[in-house]
Design a protein around this motif. Sequence first.
Motif, mmCIF file in Angstrom:
data_model
loop_
_atom_site.group_PDB
_atom_site.id
_atom_site.type_symbol
_atom_site.label_atom_id
_atom_site.label_comp_id
_atom_site.label_asym_id
_atom_site.label_seq_id
_atom_site.Cartn_x
_atom_site.Cartn_y
_atom_site.Cartn_z
ATOM 1 N N GLY A 79 -1.051 -0.509 2.774
ATOM 2 C CA GLY A 79 -1.282 -1.585 3.737
ATOM 3 C C GLY A 79 -0.439 -1.374 4.973
ATOM 4 O O GLY A 79 0.303 -0.408 5.078
ATOM 5 N N ASN A 80 -0.550 -2.309 5.932
ATOM 6 C CA ASN A 80 0.184 -2.116 7.186
ATOM 7 C C ASN A 80 1.413 -3.017 7.301
ATOM 8 O O ASN A 80 1.792 -3.417 8.395
ATOM 9 N N THR A 81 2.007 -3.379 6.192
ATOM 10 C CA THR A 81 3.264 -4.127 6.247
ATOM 11 C C THR A 81 4.332 -3.363 5.465
ATOM 12 O O THR A 81 4.022 -2.474 4.686
ATOM 13 N N LEU A 82 5.579 -3.772 5.664
ATOM 14 C CA LEU A 82 6.674 -3.114 4.957
ATOM 15 C C LEU A 82 6.674 -3.461 3.473
ATOM 16 O O LEU A 82 7.300 -2.784 2.668
ATOM 17 N N GLU A 83 5.968 -4.550 3.117
ATOM 18 C CA GLU A 83 5.918 -4.956 1.721
ATOM 19 C C GLU A 83 4.817 -4.228 0.950
ATOM 20 O O GLU A 83 4.674 -4.412 -0.264
ATOM 21 N N SER A 84 4.009 -3.420 1.639
ATOM 22 C CA SER A 84 2.907 -2.737 0.961
ATOM 23 C C SER A 84 3.449 -1.657 0.029
ATOM 24 O O SER A 84 4.412 -0.984 0.371
ATOM 25 N N PRO A 85 2.785 -1.479 -1.123
ATOM 26 C CA PRO A 85 3.234 -0.395 -2.002
ATOM 27 C C PRO A 85 2.779 0.980 -1.516
ATOM 28 O O PRO A 85 1.871 1.081 -0.693
ATOM 29 N N LEU A 86 3.436 2.006 -2.049
ATOM 30 C CA LEU A 86 3.125 3.405 -1.720
ATOM 31 C C LEU A 86 1.703 3.734 -2.166
ATOM 32 O O LEU A 86 1.286 3.318 -3.237
ATOM 33 N N ASP A 87 0.968 4.483 -1.325
ATOM 34 C CA ASP A 87 -0.371 4.934 -1.713
ATOM 35 C C ASP A 87 -0.222 6.211 -2.536
ATOM 36 O O ASP A 87 0.498 7.116 -2.159
ATOM 37 N N CYS B 22 -5.220 8.018 1.916
ATOM 38 C CA CYS B 22 -4.385 6.815 1.895
ATOM 39 C C CYS B 22 -4.858 5.866 2.997
ATOM 40 O O CYS B 22 -5.546 6.267 3.933
ATOM 41 N N ALA B 23 -4.500 4.582 2.883
ATOM 42 C CA ALA B 23 -4.959 3.607 3.871
ATOM 43 C C ALA B 23 -4.192 3.756 5.191
ATOM 44 O O ALA B 23 -4.782 3.759 6.262
ATOM 45 N N TYR B 24 -2.877 3.862 5.104
ATOM 46 C CA TYR B 24 -2.039 3.950 6.311
ATOM 47 C C TYR B 24 -0.971 5.021 6.141
ATOM 48 O O TYR B 24 -0.509 5.265 5.025
ATOM 49 N N PHE B 25 -0.596 5.628 7.268
ATOM 50 C CA PHE B 25 0.586 6.487 7.297
ATOM 51 C C PHE B 25 1.695 5.712 8.007
ATOM 52 O O PHE B 25 1.457 5.135 9.064
ATOM 53 N N PHE C 109 2.873 2.357 12.220
ATOM 54 C CA PHE C 109 1.817 2.347 11.202
ATOM 55 C C PHE C 109 0.562 2.966 11.798
ATOM 56 O O PHE C 109 0.055 2.496 12.805
ATOM 57 N N LEU C 110 0.081 4.038 11.170
ATOM 58 C CA LEU C 110 -1.125 4.715 11.650
ATOM 59 C C LEU C 110 -2.237 4.488 10.636
ATOM 60 O O LEU C 110 -2.122 4.925 9.492
ATOM 61 N N PRO C 111 -3.342 3.849 11.011
ATOM 62 C CA PRO C 111 -4.461 3.774 10.075
ATOM 63 C C PRO C 111 -5.047 5.181 9.862
ATOM 64 O O PRO C 111 -5.135 5.956 10.813
ATOM 65 N N ASN C 112 -5.389 5.500 8.624
ATOM 66 C CA ASN C 112 -5.883 6.845 8.347
ATOM 67 C C ASN C 112 -7.368 6.948 8.699
ATOM 68 O O ASN C 112 -8.196 6.296 8.066
ATOM 69 N N LYS D 110 11.451 -0.214 0.551
ATOM 70 C CA LYS D 110 12.427 0.397 -0.357
ATOM 71 C C LYS D 110 12.608 1.878 -0.016
ATOM 72 O O LYS D 110 13.738 2.391 0.024
ATOM 73 N N ILE D 111 11.489 2.560 0.286
ATOM 74 C CA ILE D 111 11.567 3.986 0.613
ATOM 75 C C ILE D 111 12.328 4.185 1.918
ATOM 76 O O ILE D 111 13.143 5.099 2.043
ATOM 77 N N LEU D 112 12.086 3.293 2.889
ATOM 78 C CA LEU D 112 12.801 3.404 4.170
ATOM 79 C C LEU D 112 14.298 3.227 3.955
ATOM 80 O O LEU D 112 15.110 3.935 4.560
ATOM 81 N N GLU D 113 14.658 2.294 3.049
ATOM 82 C CA GLU D 113 16.080 2.096 2.745
ATOM 83 C C GLU D 113 16.670 3.353 2.111
ATOM 84 O O GLU D 113 17.795 3.759 2.421
ATOM 85 N N MET D 114 15.880 3.973 1.212
ATOM 86 C CA MET D 114 16.372 5.186 0.551
ATOM 87 C C MET D 114 16.553 6.320 1.554
ATOM 88 O O MET D 114 17.498 7.107 1.452
#
Lengths: 105, 153
Positions: free
Chosen positions: A9-17, A23-26, A38-41, A98-102
Motif C-alpha cells: 500500500g501507499n502508507t507507512l503502515e502497509s505491510p511488505l509485498d 508489488c503494488a508500490y515501491f 511512494f512509487l506505484p508499480n 519497521k523496515i525504515l527504522e531497521m
Amino acid sequence: MKAAITSTGNTLESPLDMSFGRCAYFVVYDTDSQSIEFLPNPNKEAEEGAGTASVQLMASRKVSKIISGEFGIKIKPLLDSLRIQMIVLNDPKIKVKKILEMLNH
Amino acid sequence: MSPRLKTIRKVVSPPIIKGFKPFGPQSPKVHSEFVSLLYEEYEALRLCDYDGYSQLEASAMMEVSRPTLTRIYASALKKIAKAFVEGRMITIKGGQVYFDSNWYHCDACNCFFNNPDKDIQIECCPLCGQDKYQSINILDPNGEVSPKEKVKA
C-alpha cells in the motif's frame, strides 16, 4: 544511498509485498536525505516481463539495495550484474515503517 | 529440429578486465582478429588453476556436469594458447552464463541478503546493522544451497 522496499500500500503502515515484480508500490528511501517516495508499480498487471521492467525502474532511480519477500529466477542474475543488493525478508506482516527504522540502525 | 539447448553455466566471479592486449614490435595491429574467450571458459580456468579446485568440484560450482566442465576448460586452454602463439588480443565476453553472488543470512532480523560487490567485504547486516550474519553457501562441492531451500529444511 537509496534503498527500495516493496509495499502492498501507499502508507507507512502497509505491510511488505512478498513479490518484487508485481508489488503494488515501491518505497524509495534515501538514507542521506531521509526522504521517502511512494512509487506505484506500473507493471503490477503486466502479463509478462513485470520483473525485468521493475528492475529497469529501480535502476533508473539509482537504488543500491532492494528489500522484498521474494525475487524471481530471472531477476537475481539481472540485479547481480547491476550490482544491486537483494535483501529477502520472509515476513509478510512486517510493516514498511519497521523496515525504515531497521535501515536507520 | 532445433539444436539442443546448453545448460546455463553459473559464474560466481566475473572477470575484472575485458581482455588482454599483446605488446612488442612484432605484435599485430589493434584491429587484427582477436580471440574471444567466453565467461564460462574464464570461470573454469579460474576455478581449476587459480583456486586449485578439482574439475569435479569446479563442475559442481558452475552447475554443469564434469565432462562439460572438462570441455569448457579444454576450450579455454586452446584459445589462450592460440592467442599466446599468434600474438592475438583476447576479449572476454559472451557465453551461456548467469551471475550469482554469495548469500548470507542474518540471525538478528531473520533476513537473507547477497553481496553484489565482490571487492567489498560484508561487515554488518545491511538491514539491521548487526554482525550476527553467516554465509549460507560456502563453496560446497555438492552444489550450493539456495536461500529458499534453506528455509524449508
